[in-house]
Motif scaffolding. Structure first.
Motif, PDB file in Angstrom:
ATOM      1  N   ALA A 245       7.486   1.108   7.988  1.00 48.30           N
ATOM      2  CA  ALA A 245       6.053   1.269   7.713  1.00 48.30           C
ATOM      3  C   ALA A 245       5.194   0.283   8.495  1.00 48.30           C
ATOM      4  O   ALA A 245       4.021   0.544   8.758  1.00 48.30           O
ATOM      5  CB  ALA A 245       5.782   1.094   6.219  1.00 48.30           C
ATOM      6  N   GLY A 246       5.770  -0.855   8.867  1.00 49.49           N
ATOM      7  CA  GLY A 246       4.968  -1.927   9.445  1.00 49.49           C
ATOM      8  C   GLY A 246       4.421  -2.793   8.334  1.00 49.49           C
ATOM      9  O   GLY A 246       5.105  -3.678   7.836  1.00 49.49           O
ATOM     10  N   GLU A 247       3.201  -2.523   7.897  1.00 50.42           N
ATOM     11  CA  GLU A 247       2.611  -3.231   6.767  1.00 50.42           C
ATOM     12  C   GLU A 247       2.408  -2.266   5.618  1.00 50.42           C
ATOM     13  O   GLU A 247       2.075  -1.105   5.837  1.00 50.42           O
ATOM     14  CB  GLU A 247       1.263  -3.847   7.152  1.00 50.42           C
ATOM     15  CG  GLU A 247       1.370  -5.039   8.078  1.00 50.42           C
ATOM     16  CD  GLU A 247       0.005  -5.651   8.341  1.00 50.42           C
ATOM     17  OE1 GLU A 247      -0.129  -6.875   8.179  1.00 50.42           O
ATOM     18  OE2 GLU A 247      -0.912  -4.903   8.718  1.00 50.42           O
ATOM     19  N   ILE A 248       2.593  -2.766   4.393  1.00 48.61           N
ATOM     20  CA  ILE A 248       2.385  -1.919   3.216  1.00 48.61           C
ATOM     21  C   ILE A 248       1.065  -2.274   2.536  1.00 48.61           C
ATOM     22  O   ILE A 248       0.276  -1.392   2.204  1.00 48.61           O
ATOM     23  CB  ILE A 248       3.568  -2.039   2.237  1.00 48.61           C
ATOM     24  CG1 ILE A 248       4.856  -1.591   2.934  1.00 48.61           C
ATOM     25  CG2 ILE A 248       3.311  -1.181   0.992  1.00 48.61           C
ATOM     26  CD1 ILE A 248       6.106  -1.709   2.087  1.00 48.61           C
ATOM     27  N   VAL A 249       0.809  -3.551   2.328  1.00 48.11           N
ATOM     28  CA  VAL A 249      -0.450  -3.987   1.722  1.00 48.11           C
ATOM     29  C   VAL A 249      -1.076  -5.067   2.602  1.00 48.11           C
ATOM     30  O   VAL A 249      -0.442  -6.101   2.861  1.00 48.11           O
ATOM     31  CB  VAL A 249      -0.235  -4.547   0.296  1.00 48.11           C
ATOM     32  CG1 VAL A 249      -1.554  -5.008  -0.300  1.00 48.11           C
ATOM     33  CG2 VAL A 249       0.406  -3.495  -0.602  1.00 48.11           C
ATOM     34  N   SER A 250      -2.282  -4.839   3.060  1.00 49.33           N
ATOM     35  CA  SER A 250      -2.982  -5.823   3.883  1.00 49.33           C
ATOM     36  C   SER A 250      -4.465  -5.790   3.540  1.00 49.33           C
ATOM     37  O   SER A 250      -4.940  -4.876   2.857  1.00 49.33           O
ATOM     38  CB  SER A 250      -2.765  -5.548   5.376  1.00 49.33           C
ATOM     39  OG  SER A 250      -3.197  -4.241   5.707  1.00 49.33           O
ATOM     40  N   VAL A 251      -5.188  -6.779   3.993  1.00 52.31           N
ATOM     41  CA  VAL A 251      -6.641  -6.818   3.800  1.00 52.31           C
ATOM     42  C   VAL A 251      -7.297  -7.028   5.162  1.00 52.31           C
ATOM     43  O   VAL A 251      -6.967  -7.985   5.878  1.00 52.31           O
ATOM     44  CB  VAL A 251      -7.063  -7.938   2.827  1.00 52.31           C
ATOM     45  CG1 VAL A 251      -8.587  -7.975   2.694  1.00 52.31           C
ATOM     46  CG2 VAL A 251      -6.426  -7.723   1.456  1.00 52.31           C
ATOM     47  N   LEU A 252      -8.205  -6.123   5.498  1.00 51.32           N
ATOM     48  CA  LEU A 252      -8.923  -6.217   6.762  1.00 51.32           C
ATOM     49  C   LEU A 252     -10.231  -6.966   6.519  1.00 51.32           C
ATOM     50  O   LEU A 252     -11.077  -6.495   5.754  1.00 51.32           O
ATOM     51  CB  LEU A 252      -9.224  -4.821   7.310  1.00 51.32           C
ATOM     52  CG  LEU A 252      -8.035  -3.851   7.415  1.00 51.32           C
ATOM     53  CD1 LEU A 252      -8.504  -2.507   7.958  1.00 51.32           C
ATOM     54  CD2 LEU A 252      -6.937  -4.433   8.295  1.00 51.32           C
ATOM     55  N   PRO A 253     -10.426  -8.125   7.136  1.00 49.27           N
ATOM     56  CA  PRO A 253     -11.668  -8.872   6.905  1.00 49.27           C
ATOM     57  C   PRO A 253     -12.864  -8.144   7.514  1.00 49.27           C
ATOM     58  O   PRO A 253     -12.746  -7.476   8.545  1.00 49.27           O
ATOM     59  CB  PRO A 253     -11.420 -10.205   7.606  1.00 49.27           C
ATOM     60  CG  PRO A 253     -10.386  -9.907   8.645  1.00 49.27           C
ATOM     61  CD  PRO A 253      -9.528  -8.811   8.070  1.00 49.27           C
TER      62      PRO A 253
END
Length: 341
Positions: A161-169
């Protein structure tokens, strides 16, 4: 993994099957050791003082992983950019945003994780606006121990998946406003768009650096869009988005940019338009609802633009599920169903 009764002195390295209570007459009654605790050599004396000569424990197999270790592992798998994980509590690990931004969840990967036996992972809805320090996800395993191969499968899902949970500033975008309407241009009525749009832009860290009021003239609108795009990161064009004879805004936008989608399955916001200049500067056409409805499709799309995402036609179409505003009084957005499909 199997349960068995053992002498306290033989329990080091095993896992308690139940809570152990400590009672001090007249002072307290509470939990001294919790279910799932791994017994250490330092625990033996205290257990004896509590009157425990034998314990019911779990004897771990070679491929068993303790719930806390599994929780930590799952937390690391889930946590992407700008996300940090807490210490485990009864295997549960919480994830927190380290910035103000937009929550990005790989929903397919999240679902895949939850298909694994004994694994639990949950998040706030995808594309939720979150603040620094806000809890955005939680994960744990349900038994006291879990097989190591399950965690290997979880890691495989994360790698694919690469990333599952991230936050884009949110980016400090410079925004240009082109406000159309001959009646506003001539001063016949007071403009209502500018304060509404300015508040939404500034709320996400942006600044309005260009404002132009123009009549319902396709060439004039076109020239002002180009002027705004030359000095701004995003251009918002308001008014004249319907099909009346005087509504020429969509044509003006289309003449200087590539229209990704005109019309949306979101109410309010049906006459919304999303486009991009050749240099990828977003141009957003906002219908009349944008000046009087508290929340519209702009509240669903603009945060993604402010977080640096490029909007696709499919993104707008997918807003259909959850795209109907209930028009609650008072408005509870974002703590409601709008945009939560």
């Amino acid at each position: 993994m199997k349960s068995k009764k053992v002498k306290v002195e033989d329990a080091v390295g095993t896992i308690l099957c139940h809570d152990i209570t400590e009672i001090v007459p007249g002072e307290k009654k509470g939990r001294a050791f919790k279910k799932g605790h791994k017994v250490t050599a330092e625990d033996i004396d205290k257990l004896r003082r509590l009157g425990k000569n034998h314990l019911q424990v779990i004897d771990m197999d070679k491929d068993d992983v303790h719930e806390d270790e599994a929780g930590i592992f799952l937390g690391k798998i889930l946590a992407g950019r700008n996300v940090e994980a807490s210490e485990p509590s009864e295997s549960r690990v919480n994830l927190f945003s380290t910035v103000n931004g937009l929550l990005k969840v790989n929903v397919d990967a999240l679902i895949a994780l939850n298909t694994l036996d004994d694994v639990v992972a949950s998040t706030l809805p995808n594309y939720t606006i979150v603040g620094k320090g806000e809890m955005i996800a939680g994960t744990k395993v349900t038994p006291l121990t879990v097989k190591g191969n399950i965690l290997k499968e979880a890691d495989k899902i994360r790698r694919e998946a690469g990333e599952i949970v991230s936050v884009l500033p949110f980016k400090p975008l410079k925004a240009g406003l082109v406000i159309t309407g001959t009646e506003v241009y001539k001063g016949l009525i007071k403009d209502a768009f500018r304060p509404v749009l300015t508040e939404k832009i500034e709320r996400l860290g942006g600044t309005v650096t260009f404002v132009s009021f123009v009549p319902d003239d396709e060439e004039v609108i076109k020239s002002k869009i180009l002027e705004a795009a030359a000095e701004c990161d995003v251009v918002l064009v308001s008014g004249g988005m319907a099909v009346d004879a005087d509504d020429v805004t969509p044509k003006a936008i289309a003449s200087v940019s590539e229209v990704i989608k005109y019309g949306s399955p979101v109410l309010p916001g049906a006459m919304f338009l999303m486009a991009y200049m050749k240099d990828d500067t977003p141009v957003i056409g906002i219908p009349a609802c944008g000046m009087y409805a508290k929340v519209t499709i702009l509240d669903l799309v603009y945060p993604r633009v402010a977080a640096g995402e490029k909007i696709r036609k499919e993104d707008i179409i997918r807003l259909a599920n959850g795209g109907l505003c209930r028009r609650c009084e008072p408005c509870h957005y974002p703590n409601c169903s709008f945009g939560r499909g």
